[in-house]
Design a protein around this motif. Structure first.
Motif, PDB file in Angstrom:
ATOM      1  N   VAL A  13       0.836  -1.197   0.000  1.00 34.95           N
ATOM      2  CA  VAL A  13       0.000   0.000   0.000  1.00 34.95           C
ATOM      3  C   VAL A  13       0.871   1.247   0.000  1.00 34.95           C
ATOM      4  CG1 VAL A  13      -1.907  -1.155   1.182  1.00 34.95           C
ATOM      5  CG2 VAL A  13      -0.154   0.009   2.514  1.00 34.95           C
ATOM      6  N   SER A  14       0.288   2.334  -0.455  1.00 33.88           N
ATOM      7  CA  SER A  14       1.000   3.612  -0.482  1.00 33.88           C
ATOM      8  C   SER A  14       0.472   4.594   0.544  1.00 33.88           C
ATOM      9  CB  SER A  14       0.900   4.250  -1.866  1.00 33.88           C
ATOM     10  OG  SER A  14       1.466   3.400  -2.830  1.00 33.88           O
ATOM     11  N   THR A  15      -0.778   4.435   0.939  1.00 39.99           N
ATOM     12  CA  THR A  15      -1.375   5.335   1.931  1.00 39.99           C
ATOM     13  C   THR A  15      -2.209   4.515   2.906  1.00 39.99           C
ATOM     14  OG1 THR A  15      -3.452   5.709   0.753  1.00 39.99           O
ATOM     15  CG2 THR A  15      -1.592   7.149   0.157  1.00 39.99           C
ATOM     16  N   ARG A  17      -5.171   5.041   3.563  1.00 37.49           N
ATOM     17  CA  ARG A  17      -6.478   4.875   2.898  1.00 37.49           C
ATOM     18  C   ARG A  17      -6.487   3.589   2.074  1.00 37.49           C
ATOM     19  NH1 ARG A  17     -11.439   4.469   2.616  1.00 37.49           N
ATOM     20  NH2 ARG A  17     -12.479   5.127   0.735  1.00 37.49           N
ATOM     21  N   ASP A  18      -5.351   3.242   1.458  1.00 42.45           N
ATOM     22  CA  ASP A  18      -5.257   2.006   0.687  1.00 42.45           C
ATOM     23  C   ASP A  18      -5.552   0.787   1.551  1.00 42.45           C
ATOM     24  OD1 ASP A  18      -4.514   3.480  -1.526  1.00 42.45           O
ATOM     25  OD2 ASP A  18      -2.383   2.976  -1.378  1.00 42.45           O
ATOM     26  N   ASP A  21      -9.148   0.240   1.628  1.00 38.65           N
ATOM     27  CA  ASP A  21      -9.677  -0.206   0.343  1.00 38.65           C
ATOM     28  C   ASP A  21      -9.404  -1.679   0.060  1.00 38.65           C
ATOM     29  OD1 ASP A  21     -10.570   2.352  -0.108  1.00 38.65           O
ATOM     30  OD2 ASP A  21      -8.884   2.912  -1.395  1.00 38.65           O
TER      31      ASP A  21
END
Length: 175
Positions: A13-15, A17-18, A21
């Motif tokens: 993941v990059s954030t 928030r990811d 998701d």
């Protein structure tokens, strides 16, 4: 890829928030690197809010405390993994880190060392003189020569000037 080869399901993941998701269930562990902008802190906070353990892996011997600095102090995950005992003691001294700090090594360097050792053993290489290998981070690129007052080239030149006067030595060099 190391974790996947060991049979773990890995979500990159990059954030933070990811994470929301892509995860249907809470991960068993959130593993981050340790950069300089406390970007990883968003992952630690996300995980801590869900009672999920976190660990930051530090693959360097430099700027240990800086990796956990935030305005007004430091922010740490549940645990920290460092390369060796020297790095562990340095992190404690620089930051008063209260999270458990584990000595975990440096996977890439360990893999390369094992590979080179295997090659040397297969070739039957015997050395009369100790072999010294110098490794360094790109100081001039990462920080600029001005920030440190030297760069990796000057560090190497200094090492060479010292070694020129040594008859017998054992040297451990870290980047």
């Amino acid at each position: 890829s190391i974790w996947r080869q060991a049979g773990f399901e890995v979500a990159e993941v990059s954030t933070a928030r990811d994470l929301e998701d892509i995860t249907c269930t809470l991960p068993d562990l959130v593993v981050t690197g340790s950069g300089f902008n406390s970007f990883e802190g968003s992952f630690w906070r996300w995980a801590k809010a869900r009672e999920c353990p976190t660990i930051a892996v530090v693959d360097s011997w430099t700027n240990l405390a800086r990796r956990f600095q935030v305005p007004g102090g430091f922010e740490f995950p549940d645990a920290v993994g460092v390369i060796d005992e020297e790095a562990r003691l340095q992190l404690i001294a620089e930051s008063d880190c209260l999270a458990p700090i584990h000595t975990i090594g440096q996977a890439h360097l360990q893999k390369q060392t094992a590979r080179l050792s295997g090659l040397r053993a297969r070739r039957g290489v015997i050395r009369d003189v100790p072999r010294i290998v110098f490794l360094s981070e790109p100081i001039d690129v990462d920080y600029g020569r001005e920030a440190r007052g030297f760069d990796q080239y000057e560090a190497f030149e200094q090492l060479c000037s010292v070694l020129a006067f040594q008859n017998v030595l054992k040297l451990e060099v870290k980047p």
